[in-house]
Design a protein around this motif. Structure first.
Motif, short mmCIF file in Angstrom:
data_model
loop_
_atom_site.label_atom_id
_atom_site.label_comp_id
_atom_site.label_asym_id
_atom_site.label_seq_id
_atom_site.Cartn_x
_atom_site.Cartn_y
_atom_site.Cartn_z
N ALA A 61 107.41 34.22 -49.05
CA ALA A 61 107.06 34.59 -50.42
C ALA A 61 105.61 34.24 -50.73
O ALA A 61 104.91 34.98 -51.41
CB ALA A 61 107.99 33.88 -51.40
N GLN A 62 105.15 33.10 -50.19
CA GLN A 62 103.76 32.71 -50.40
C GLN A 62 102.80 33.72 -49.77
O GLN A 62 101.78 34.07 -50.36
CB GLN A 62 103.51 31.32 -49.81
N VAL A 128 110.88 27.10 -64.17
CA VAL A 128 109.98 28.24 -64.24
C VAL A 128 108.78 28.01 -63.32
O VAL A 128 108.36 26.88 -63.09
CB VAL A 128 109.47 28.51 -65.67
N SER A 129 108.24 29.10 -62.83
CA SER A 129 107.00 29.05 -62.06
C SER A 129 105.84 28.78 -63.01
O SER A 129 105.79 29.33 -64.11
CB SER A 129 106.78 30.37 -61.33
N HIS A 165 116.00 26.45 -59.98
CA HIS A 165 115.05 27.32 -59.27
C HIS A 165 114.69 28.56 -60.07
O HIS A 165 113.86 29.37 -59.63
CB HIS A 165 115.62 27.73 -57.91
N GLY A 166 115.31 28.73 -61.24
CA GLY A 166 115.02 29.89 -62.08
C GLY A 166 116.06 30.98 -61.95
O GLY A 166 117.12 30.79 -61.33
N LEU A 167 115.77 32.11 -62.56
CA LEU A 167 116.73 33.21 -62.68
C LEU A 167 116.06 34.54 -62.36
O LEU A 167 115.03 34.89 -62.96
CB LEU A 167 117.29 33.23 -64.11
N ALA A 168 116.65 35.30 -61.43
CA ALA A 168 116.06 36.57 -60.99
C ALA A 168 116.53 37.71 -61.90
O ALA A 168 117.34 38.55 -61.50
CB ALA A 168 116.43 36.85 -59.53
N SER A 179 103.57 27.68 -53.25
CA SER A 179 102.71 27.21 -54.36
C SER A 179 103.52 26.92 -55.61
O SER A 179 103.16 26.05 -56.41
CB SER A 179 101.61 28.23 -54.65
N ASP A 180 104.63 27.62 -55.82
CA ASP A 180 105.49 27.35 -56.97
C ASP A 180 106.01 25.91 -56.92
O ASP A 180 106.17 25.26 -57.96
CB ASP A 180 106.70 28.29 -56.97
#
Length: 277
Positions: A61-62, A128-129, A165-168, A179-180
């Motif tokens: 992803a990076q 969140v990122s 880890h958040g939500l897609a 980096s996140d």
């Protein structure tokens, strides 16, 4: 004996004494992407990544973020989780028993959808990122209908869904690239990225880990810090051989393993008369 341990752990969730901690394996019960490796494969099917990043979700992803911008990564992840899925028996169970808190440590929206099909007296807080952010923000809170709550988590919510880890989903954020995680992992040991109400609700409670593997340092770090200063007495349902690092991790934070597949959890829920797909 293992089935008896499993039933005790599931009943403790229903009584609010244990916090369910769900990993990608639970999402797979409804047909969603089943692991970081599987999500990485989805990304690599669209972008050729360097050998050093091959098979590593965070590094792949990076690379995409660096070469093709952040929006490209976000689009790939959201699309990967947009495919139709079926009923998920563990999500249905959570929606029925409504524990004070549940940790859903994967990007899929399945549990959010299951909860929205029922009562609205719950809320969500998600990691969140900080990509593109100008303020020191670690998480955002939402009411059951998705309305943002700028004031943060409402302690009066009977149930809190925490997605570290958040939500897609469009309009939401998630952490996925190296980096996140850099700043989060720098601060997580002092608990800054962990929401206050998550810390409050873990107090005096153990965790039941379902559908989780801990063969990745990042995943171990998150689980360790989320379970920090909790009530102890943790249990993990995990079939088969453990890696050396998983064994050490279980010993470190006191996780008792039940060597059964998730299918055994589904069968036990049926025997207990709980909803199942």
């Amino acid at each position: 004996m293992t089935r008896e341990m499993l039933r005790v752990a599931l009943e403790a969730v229903g009584k609010g004494r244990v916090v369910p901690y769900l990993g990608p394996g639970v999402a797979a019960l409804g047909g969603a992407i089943a692991s970081p490796a599987a999500l990485c494969a989805e990304i690599e099917a669209q972008v050729r990544v360097p050998k050093r990043a091959h098979g590593n979700l965070w590094s792949a992803a990076q690379y995409v973020e660096t070469k093709k911008f952040r929006a490209t990564v976000e689009k790939m992840v959201i699309e990967a989780f947009s495919a139709p899925t079926g009923r998920n028996p563990i999500h249905d169970w959570i929606a029925a028993v409504r524990p004070p808190m549940v940790v859903d440590a994967w990007y899929d929206p399945g549990l959010v959808k299951a909860l929205r099909a029922g009562s609205s007296d719950w809320g969500m807080v998600q990691g969140v990122s900080r990509n593109g952010e100008w303020s020191e923000i670690w998480h955002r809170s939402y009411a059951a209908d998705g309305t943002p709550c700028p004031e943060g988590v409402d302690p009066a919510w009977p149930m809190l869904l925490y997605k570290p880890h958040g939500l897609a989903l469009p309009g939401h954020s998630f952490l996925v690239s190296d980096s996140d995680y850099v700043e989060v992992l720098t601060e997580i040991d002092i608990q800054s990225p962990i929401p206050d109400e998550v810390r409050n609700r873990r107090t005096g409670r153990g965790f039941l880990f379902l559908g989780c593997r801990f063969d990745d340092q990042l995943l171990r770090t998150y689980a360790r810090q989320i379970a920090k200063r909790s009530g102890g007495g943790h249990v993990a349902v995990l079939e088969g051989e453990l890696t050396r690092m998983e064994r050490l991790f279980f010993e470190e934070i006191g996780i008792e393993r039940i060597d059964l597949p998730l299918a055994a959890v589904v069968e036990e829920l049926k025997d207990m008369g709980m909803p199942a797909a």
